[in-house]
Write a protein that holds these residues in place. Structure first.
Motif, mmCIF file in Angstrom:
data_model
loop_
_atom_site.group_PDB
_atom_site.id
_atom_site.type_symbol
_atom_site.label_atom_id
_atom_site.label_comp_id
_atom_site.label_asym_id
_atom_site.label_seq_id
_atom_site.Cartn_x
_atom_site.Cartn_y
_atom_site.Cartn_z
ATOM 1 N N SER A 1 -5.513 2.990 -9.596
ATOM 2 C CA SER A 1 -5.928 1.811 -8.838
ATOM 3 C C SER A 1 -4.737 0.883 -8.639
ATOM 4 O O SER A 1 -4.210 0.325 -9.614
ATOM 5 C CB SER A 1 -7.054 1.066 -9.576
ATOM 6 O OG SER A 1 -7.310 -0.187 -8.984
ATOM 7 N N SER A 2 -4.317 0.701 -7.387
ATOM 8 C CA SER A 2 -3.246 -0.259 -7.092
ATOM 9 C C SER A 2 -3.712 -1.681 -7.388
ATOM 10 O O SER A 2 -2.921 -2.528 -7.816
ATOM 11 C CB SER A 2 -2.834 -0.152 -5.618
ATOM 12 O OG SER A 2 -2.444 1.153 -5.285
ATOM 13 N N GLU A 3 -4.985 -1.934 -7.147
ATOM 14 C CA GLU A 3 -5.547 -3.265 -7.366
ATOM 15 C C GLU A 3 -5.390 -3.706 -8.811
ATOM 16 O O GLU A 3 -5.122 -4.869 -9.099
ATOM 17 C CB GLU A 3 -7.030 -3.270 -6.994
ATOM 18 C CG GLU A 3 -7.340 -4.082 -5.757
ATOM 19 C CD GLU A 3 -8.834 -4.154 -5.493
ATOM 20 O OE1 GLU A 3 -9.637 -3.676 -6.314
ATOM 21 O OE2 GLU A 3 -9.199 -4.700 -4.454
ATOM 22 N N ALA A 4 -5.575 -2.763 -9.744
ATOM 23 C CA ALA A 4 -5.514 -3.107 -11.160
ATOM 24 C C ALA A 4 -4.161 -3.676 -11.545
ATOM 25 O O ALA A 4 -4.045 -4.442 -12.505
ATOM 26 C CB ALA A 4 -5.815 -1.867 -12.007
ATOM 27 N N ALA A 5 -3.120 -3.313 -10.795
ATOM 28 C CA ALA A 5 -1.758 -3.735 -11.131
ATOM 29 C C ALA A 5 -1.340 -5.017 -10.417
ATOM 30 O O ALA A 5 -0.247 -5.530 -10.682
ATOM 31 C CB ALA A 5 -0.772 -2.622 -10.791
ATOM 32 N N TYR A 6 -2.164 -5.540 -9.509
ATOM 33 C CA TYR A 6 -1.726 -6.680 -8.694
ATOM 34 C C TYR A 6 -1.319 -7.897 -9.522
ATOM 35 O O TYR A 6 -0.214 -8.428 -9.332
ATOM 36 C CB TYR A 6 -2.833 -7.065 -7.699
ATOM 37 C CG TYR A 6 -2.497 -8.301 -6.889
ATOM 38 C CD1 TYR A 6 -1.701 -8.212 -5.754
ATOM 39 C CD2 TYR A 6 -2.939 -9.565 -7.285
ATOM 40 C CE1 TYR A 6 -1.369 -9.342 -5.026
ATOM 41 C CE2 TYR A 6 -2.614 -10.701 -6.568
ATOM 42 C CZ TYR A 6 -1.840 -10.588 -5.433
ATOM 43 O OH TYR A 6 -1.506 -11.709 -4.731
#
Length: 453
Positions: free
Chosen positions: A297-302
């Motif tokens: 998940s890219s979102e998790a790293a935002y």
């Protein structure tokens, strides 16, 4: 703290691999034991092995789902507050326009490079296979051409996408985590605050406080990240096992080679613009990369990427503007994957596409891939939508679906790299790249941004 958290995430990842593999290989033993209990009347007869594996994985997935929901809880207010504050501190609309033009110019160029790399990567593999074993193709047992995957392809109709970019309600956009709609409203709000000057100062101060609060919440949530990573990897390996990677080893291995080449290109471009500091950027963003990779998940790293860029020396007014845009327009790993996967499926079905058709497909993918952040299996949805336009059976997705989780891990980590590089380069273009802080050190309390300059 950051160094320890990265270590704990890596430990969680390794333990998840070991436990998931053990469960996957030992499920028959578990099923035999459950059958024995059932024969004594203690429990109901156990399900078949695949269903049992999914049930076991479902228990672990609860932890990952909770973590990702906590992250999603943070995203909307964090994007809104940091973007509004960033634009409000631009000073004037001329600066905003200049940074916006440079950002979009980089994104378009990076998108074309990513998609083209997928095209070249496929043809490289095709050449090797034809040279080693001509006429054998990729050797897959193909699903029926009329089989479907059940993906909602209508969501990527171009006319619907254009109207979807503009929010009808900011409350609804935040409730559904529509990042691109939040970005559009935040740009309007930030420009309006620039226009009204001092009268908007209380709102800017409130947005700064909101951003600091959300980053502090991020610090709390990230403490369970190693557990979430452990659960995510365990669930994935439990259901699929490591054997599926061997079965589709050519496809998976080729894709990861392509990602490695893309990383080299991205950091090479960063070196061309920001010099030797480009090589230290990886130390600052290693935790967000690992988090995006392990959770797919890219979102998790935002949130963590935003903090890492702050420590690297990117001013908040630039990071808060470029990074949210990147999540809608600059998913480099996903775009390379879409070209590669689409051509791969066309080849296994023996569909010959001319170079002109492949270039047109590349441009179509470039347009339809925008705004896919936050959409489950978004890359697959885009591929399914585009394949039909070029006579490629959607059934081909059934070939790569078993390994999509492993591929999603790689493209999610690459998306973080692409957006971090883009943000650092834009800061350098603006002459605003500050001296870095040590990458291992985090602020003791709320990880608020440094002074906005």
């Amino acid at each position: 703290m950051a160094k320890r958290l990265t270590l704990y995430i890596m430990i969680g990842l390794v333990l998840g691999l070991l436990l998931g593999t053990a469960i996957n290989y030992g499920v028959e033993s578990i099923r035999t034991f459950l059958s024995l209990l059932a024969s004594w009347g203690w429990i109901d007869p156990p399900e078949a092995a695949p269903a049992l594996l999914k049930d076991i994985a479902g228990g672990f997935s609860i932890i990952t789902t909770i973590f990702l929901r906590l992250i999603k809880m943070i995203i909307a207010p964090l994007v809104f507050s940091t973007l509004v504050v960033g634009i409000a501190h631009m000073g004037d609309t001329a600066s905003l326009g200049r940074i916006g033009a440079r950002t979009m110019g980089w994104f378009v160029t990076a998108s074309l490079i990513s998609l083209s790399l997928g095209l070249l990567l496929f043809h490289g593999i095709e050449f090797v296979i034809d040279a080693v074993a001509p006429g054998t193709g990729f050797g897959f047992s193909l699903p029926a051409p009329d089989a479907t995957v059940g993906l909602d392809k209508a969501a990527f109709d171009l006319s619907k996408w254009i109207t979807h970019v503009v929010p009808s309600s900011i409350v609804d956009a935040m409730a559904t985590n529509e990042i691109i709609q939040i970005v559009v409203f935040s740009v309007f709000a930030g420009v309006a605050l620039l226009a009204i000057g001092e009268r908007g100062a209380p709102i800017v101060k409130g947005a700064e406080a909101l951003a600091a609060m959300m980053l502090q919440i991020t610090d709390y949530v990230m403490r369970i990240a190693p557990l979430a990573v452990f659960a995510a990897i365990t669930a994935t390996i439990t259901v699929n096992g490591l054997g599926i990677i061997v079965t589709l080893g050519l496809f998976v291995g080729s894709f990861y080679i392509g990602l490695a080449v893309l990383w080299l290109l991205l950091f090479g471009a960063a070196f061309a613009f920001i010099g030797r500091r480009a090589f230290s950027l990886i130390r600052y963003i290693r935790e967000p990369i690992l988090l995006a990779f392990s959770t797919a998940s890219s979102e998790a790293a935002y949130p963590r990427t935003l903090e890492a860029l702050d420590r690297f020396g990117v001013p908040p007014r630039i990071a808060s503007f470029v990074l949210p845009l990147g999540y809608s327009f600059n998913l480099d790993g996903s775009m390379m994957y879409m070209t590669f996967a689409t051509l791969f499926i066309a080849r296994v079905y023996g569909i010959d596409l001319s170079i002109g058709t492949q270039i047109i497909m590349l441009l179509v993918l470039m347009v339809t891939s925008k705004g896919i952040a936050g959409v489950p299996r978004a890359s697959l949805v885009v591929i399914a939508a585009v394949m039909g336009q070029f006579g490629i059976p959607e059934a081909g997705l059934l070939l790569i679906l078993p390994v999509d989780q492993f591929l999603d891990m790689g493209r999610s980590g690459t998306n973080v790299v692409g957006n971090a590089v883009a943000t650092a380069v834009v800061a350098k273009w603006e002459g605003a790249l500050d001296e870095p802080e040590p990458p291992e050190i985090e602020p003791p309390h709320a990880p608020a941004h440094r002074a906005t300059t």
